[in-house]
Design a protein around this motif. Structure first.
Motif: not given
Length: 517
Positions: A413-416, A453-459, A469-471, A488-492
């Motif tokens: 969690l600290t890393t995130i 960045t937000i997408r990866r963090i939230t996943m 996280a779901s919201r 995870f690496d599938h960019e939108l």
């Protein structure tokens, strides 16, 4: 990694009392790991349950004016209720009063007899009903009340003399030490590993594994005057769940367990008795046992006499479910003891969740809604600052995976949150609201970088805070079937419509809470 089995267990909780923060803490840690491994493509089986036999239960039931089964039915339900309250995701809930568990325990007993590891003798020594544990003379002392107590736990002990079956634990000293040497990751953290090895090097005595002075338990096969020692009964639940003794059961694929999560007070049972029982029966021991620490409450030891038990249900009602889940695993290095402080929880809620993560999501999505037609923005050429943030976000999965393999929830969690802090600094430095007027293309690139960045963090936060996280992933228009780490690496792609942004982590105001109460 995909498809590999991952079997994780909580200890089965003793039903002499209602759930408290310690139970919630252990199961939460297991829940986070189970959710993470599922998202990471593992074939997960997550087990929790209740330990319902023994003299202590028999006495507690009598004090409540109930038959033991009725008493255990009532208290066991409170642990099921905690699962719903805390949003845990076990695959099954086992009870030691189930017929399949009787069959499993008796089959294991017969294997131990056949191996020559059980013999009939007489037990004479000190026994703690509270701890369901035997103590030698040197492990006890006379207390200020004039009664004899276990030095390690403070529990009152009584002198017991009765016929007993014994497990030849003394014969396993060298084999256990060799097992620890050959499996350095078997016990975590290192402080507990050192404790167990020191205990075993001190020499093991044969273990009394039956009692005749009470009847609430599993009868010994062929000698029903004897009831199995409650710890032999309880530990066996982990293989009962996998179908033992029927190793053709489809669930047997999960044995040996990848991880038994326990509190530090029961480390010896899991790391000395349990592997010896299993190896004597010709079964593999679990891969790893991790013992976490205990919580104090505002600097005080939690005890019934002080009346300062922490009720996880009340915590959730006051502060919200996901903030409580986050705080418990973020505040204290997992494996250490920790002090629960309300001001620290409020600080995490307002600082980490509302101000840092929640504010990042809210302001980025609001800027996108206002400036990009409520669509995922388009990406232009990336600058060095863009790639720096994206690289940190892309690297999170490997880092978090490695930390959780060591049960280092706080470090994960600290890393995130370090990346969240980087993202907030990036927003301030890039000022996309100003770029809207001077360079719309650059503005869109900055917002796309932040969106990714937000997408990866939230996943990665899904296992810790599943509802929140779901919201947020809903607000990112991430389809439900695109939320595993395979994506995870599938960019939108830009252009997808986004829903109206909404705050997920409101600030906690103490006065409002007092008024509500």
């Amino acid at each position: 990694m995909s498809g590999r089995t991952y079997y994780i267990t909580t200890p089965i909780y003793y039903v002499n009392d209602v759930p408290h923060i310690g139970h919630a803490y252990t199961t939460l840690a297991c829940d986070v790991l189970a959710r993470f491994m599922r998202l990471d493509g593992r074939d997960v089986h997550f087990l929790t349950g209740t330990d319902e036999h023994g003299q202590k239960i028999e006495k507690a039931a009598a004090a409540a004016g109930l038959a033991p089964q009725a008493f255990t039915d009532k208290v066991s339900q409170s642990f099921r209720d905690l699962i719903r309250t805390m949003n845990y995701s076990p695959d099954n809930f086992i009870r030691t009063t189930e017929p399949r568990h009787y069959a499993s325990c008796q089959a294991l007993w017969e294997r131990l007899v056949a191996a020559g590891d059980i013999y009939l003798g007489k037990y004479a020594g000190w026994y703690s009903v509270r701890d369901e544990t035997y103590f030698v003379e040197g492990e006890t002392a006379i207390g200020s009340d004039g009664k004899r107590h276990a030095i390690s736990t403070g529990a009152e002990v009584d002198w017991v003399e009765e016929p007993s079956y014994f497990f030849k634990l003394s014969a396993w000293t060298d084999r256990l030490l060799a097992f620890y040497e050959n499996n350095p990751g078997f016990i975590g953290p290192d402080s507990r590993r050192n404790e167990v090895i020191s205990f075993v090097k001190g020499g093991l005595q044969d273990l009394s594994v039956s009692r005749t002075s009470f009847s609430w338990g599993i009868p010994v096969p062929g000698d029903t005057k004897h009831i199995m020692y409650v710890w032999l009964d309880a530990l066996t639940n982990y293989i009962t769940e996998c179908g033992y003794p029927d190793t053709s059961n489809p669930l047997w694929k999960y044995w040996p367990a990848n991880l038994h999560m326990v509190g530090k007070d029961i480390i010896r049972f899991h790391c000395v008795f349990w592997p010896a029982f299993l190896m004597a029966a010709g079964l593999e021991p679990p891969r790893r046992v991790f013992a976490h620490g205990w919580w104090t409450n505002e600097g005080q030891k939690i005890s019934k006499s002080l009346g300062n038990a922490i009720d996880p249900i009340e915590l959730v009602k006051t502060y919200g479910l996901d903030p409580v889940r986050y705080f418990l695993l973020r505040e204290v290095p997992f494996g250490n003891d920790g002090d629960f402080q309300k001001r620290a929880l409020i600080g995490r809620l307002n600082g980490d969740l509302a101000n840092a993560y929640g504010n990042l999501c809210q302001r980025v999505l609001s800027i996108i809604a206002k400036n990009c037609g409520e669509k995922i923005p388009a990406k232009g050429p990336l600058h060095e600052s863009d790639n720096a943030l994206l690289d940190r976000a892309r690297g999170l999965l490997a880092t978090v995976r490695a930390e959780l393999d060591e049960q280092a929830f706080h470090r994960a969690l600290t890393t995130i949150w370090e990346v969240i802090a980087d993202a907030n600094r990036y927003v301030d430095a890039q000022a996309p609201w100003a770029l809207a007027k001077t360079d719309p293309g650059r503005r869109d690139t900055v917002l796309w970088v932040l969106f990714e960045t937000i997408r990866r963090i939230t996943m990665l936060l899904q296992p810790f805070m599943p509802d929140s996280a779901s919201r947020i992933l809903d607000q990112l228009a991430i389809a439900a079937d695109r939320r595993t780490f395979a994506d995870f690496d599938h960019e939108l792609q830009p252009g997808a419509m986004l829903p109206k942004p909404q705050g997920v982590f409101p600030r906690f105001v103490e006065a409002a809470a007092k008024a509500a109460s």
